[in-house]
Design a protein around this motif. Structure first.
Motif: not given
Length: 114
Positions: A1-22
């Motif tokens: 299990x990942x600690x709560x501080x390391x979980x990505x939950x909001x859709x904006x962060x998912x979208x940002x990472x997929x569109x602008x990340x490596x």
């Protein structure tokens, strides 16, 4: 299990990472890595496992395996400049892949994007 501080939950962060990340792809998964613009906070990890991977039992097994594998690689992400955001997207082949294949694919992709 990942600690709560390391979980990505909001859709904006998912979208940002997929569109602008490596990005790096493998036969079983695709890894997206980006630095958050704010640059503060711990490294966060999110997972995308669609119905194409399999039924609910298979999808949950793939998510559990990926969570366990990424927890082992979290110290590598913490050492990156800024605040790293990682999105791991499982491909349909991940449903039937053994644990070792997922581990090697994730390790190879993380080494390429970091």
């Amino acid at each position: 299990m990942l600690p709560a501080a390391h979980r990505l939950l909001d859709s904006d962060s998912f979208r940002f990472t997929v569109r602008s990340g490596r990005r790096c792809g493998s036969p079983t998964l695709v890894v997206h890595l980006a630095a958050r613009p704010s640059g503060e906070g711990p490294a966060r990890v999110g997972f995308v496992v669609s119905k194409a991977v399999g039924n609910a039992v298979v999808r949950n097994r793939v998510k559990r395996r990926l969570r366990h594998l990424t927890r082992e690689h979290l110290p590598m992400l913490v050492g990156l400049p800024g605040s790293a955001v990682l999105v791991v997207r499982a491909l349909p082949a991940a449903g039937s892949a053994p644990y070792d294949a997922l581990a090697s694919d994730l390790r190879r992709c993380l080494s390429k994007v970091t």
